[in-house]
Design an enzyme around this catalytic site. Structure first.
Site, mmCIF file in Angstrom:
data_model
loop_
_atom_site.group_PDB
_atom_site.id
_atom_site.type_symbol
_atom_site.label_atom_id
_atom_site.label_comp_id
_atom_site.label_asym_id
_atom_site.label_seq_id
_atom_site.Cartn_x
_atom_site.Cartn_y
_atom_site.Cartn_z
ATOM 1 C CE LYS A 36 28.415 3.077 -54.132
ATOM 2 N NZ LYS A 36 27.165 3.449 -53.497
ATOM 3 N NE ARG A 131 23.478 2.033 -47.585
ATOM 4 C CZ ARG A 131 24.047 2.143 -48.785
ATOM 5 N NH1 ARG A 131 24.780 1.164 -49.255
ATOM 6 N NH2 ARG A 131 23.887 3.223 -49.504
HETATM 7 C C1 LIG Z 1 26.247 3.469 -54.336
HETATM 8 C C2 LIG Z 1 25.026 4.241 -54.174
HETATM 9 C C3 LIG Z 1 24.205 4.481 -55.281
HETATM 10 C C4 LIG Z 1 24.492 3.907 -56.653
HETATM 11 O O1 LIG Z 1 24.121 2.554 -56.698
HETATM 12 P P1 LIG Z 1 24.298 1.692 -58.037
HETATM 13 O O2 LIG Z 1 23.708 0.383 -57.698
HETATM 14 O O3 LIG Z 1 25.751 1.630 -58.317
HETATM 15 O O4 LIG Z 1 23.541 2.392 -59.102
HETATM 16 C C5 LIG Z 1 23.082 5.261 -55.097
HETATM 17 N N1 LIG Z 1 22.783 5.791 -53.892
HETATM 18 C C6 LIG Z 1 23.537 5.580 -52.805
HETATM 19 C C7 LIG Z 1 23.144 6.193 -51.512
HETATM 20 C C8 LIG Z 1 24.688 4.806 -52.909
HETATM 21 O O5 LIG Z 1 25.453 4.611 -51.835
#
Ligand SMILES: *Cc1c(COP(=O)(O)O)cnc(C)c1O
Length: 361
Positions: A36, A131
């Site tokens: 992302k 969350r």
């Molecule tokens: C963005 C996200 C991740 C990845 O997190 P990082 O800190 O970039 O490793 C993992 N799980 C979910 C649900 C996310 O939204």
């Protein structure tokens, strides 16, 4: 090449993926590559696949569609709970989704059947970060319902910490997730293949944990791209922290007073600013601004300091560097800055191929 630009060192991305894969693999944990922050950029996403990562995850279905259209062959996982308005797209384009809402799961089931697809789901469990997640007391009910939904296959459970509340994915949280997995498997006579313990914040838990129990998966983005864990943002040994370099150009360089003069009101950002009195200083303006980057998230690699920024200008104290018109400045970026830069249409994305960066590896 047009400026401002961001240089993306693919060789360093590959190196970080290999290191993390080996590290987490040493205790039986597989990683999912999270795309992302790079907006599903195909050339970057491809590096995960070339380095043996089989599942790519993104929070936006648009990014997943983009990667698939570019011919990157992977299992795609949607990280953000599917929106009711996007269910059919999710079923068609994502093989797996993370879920917390029964009403959404029922829709996924409906469209999976309509399209003759078996859609895989991972249920997210709330462990305190607040969350996304199903409260642990409600998880049995959710699993019972999901198992009855045709067109869906429950492949695992997961949790997400260190995002909203900054809660650490420590041993007690990971043990709780493990026990929930064991309990569900026993109670429903199912086998869960993915127990996804978290993200880049799970590094210290992983390092200190002697027994990761049922946790066999992490979803990793930031550690791959910025080389850091995310509880304290400390570099992970052996990883590159300079995969990305933001480059901006100097468009004005003059000696001017250190303090604005005249009657002081709000500036472009709605702030009434105070500047230190330092007499006249050498100031420079860079052709980049808040439209392109979260300015508080960039750090110059040379000796200048950022004084203030508006939409299209960053003004720096140039006393120590003596930059001239047309000079370029390089910056490191944090996660928020990177997110904005890679999604800004004004910034050239310059992919350095493996050969160009081999010398530094
Ligand atoms: C963005 C996200 C991740 C990845 O997190 P990082 O800190 O970039 O490793 C993992 N799980 C979910 C649900 C996310 O939204």
């Amino acid at each position: 090449m047009r400026l401002p630009r961001i240089d993306i060192d693919i060789g360093k991305v590959a190196h970080n993926i290999q290191q993390l894969k080996t590290l987490y693999g040493s205790k039986g944990i597989k990683i999912i590559g999270v795309t992302k922050v790079v907006g599903g950029h195909p050339a970057i996403a491809k590096v995960f696949i070339e380095n043996g990562i089989q599942i790519l995850a993104d929070s936006r279905i648009e990014n997943i569609i983009k990667m698939r259209k570019s011919g990157i062959c992977a299992q795609y996982l949607l990280l953000r709970t599917p929106s009711l308005s996007q269910i059919e797209e999710v079923v068609i384009h994502a093989h797996i989704s993370l879920n917390t809402e029964l009403i959404v799961l029922k829709e996924l089931s409906k469209y999976a059947l309509k399209n003759n697809i078996l859609h895989k789901v991972i249920l997210m469990v709330e462990l305190g970060d607040l969350r996304e997640g199903i409260m642990p007391v409600d998880i049995d009910h959710a699993v019972k319902e999901v198992l009855e939904l045709k067109g869906l296959s429950l492949i695992g459970i997961g949790t997400n910490l260190a995002c909203f509340g900054g809660i650490s994915p420590d041993d007690s949280k990971m043990k709780e997730l493990s026990s929930i997995a064991i309990h569900l498997e026993g109670k429903f006579k199912i086998s869960l293949t993915i127990i996804s313990g978290g993200n880049s914040a799970n590094y210290y838990w992983f390092k200190s944990s002697k027994n990761v129990e049922r946790i066999n998966n992490l979803r990793i983005g930031e550690s791959v791209f910025l080389g850091r864990e995310t509880l304290c943002r400390i570099p992970i040994p052996g990883l590159f922290t300079d995969v990305f370099t933001l480059v901006a150009e100097v468009i004005e360089s003059k000696i001017k007073p250190s303090q604005p003069y005249g009657k002081v009101y709000q500036n472009a950002n709605g702030k009434i600013k105070k500047f230190k009195k330092k007499g006249s200083i050498n100031r420079a303006i860079l052709a980049i601004g808040r439209q392109d980057v979260v300015v508080s998230g960039i750090t110059p690699r040379q000796n200048i300091s950022i004084l203030e920024a508006s939409s299209d200008h960053v003004v720096v104290d140039n006393t120590e560097s003596d930059l001239k018109i047309g000079d370029t400045i390089e910056f490191d970026l944090n996660y928020s800055a990177l997110l904005r830069v890679l999604n800004s249409s004004y910034i050239t994305k310059n992919i350095l191929t493996f050969n160009e960066c081999k010398s530094v590896l």
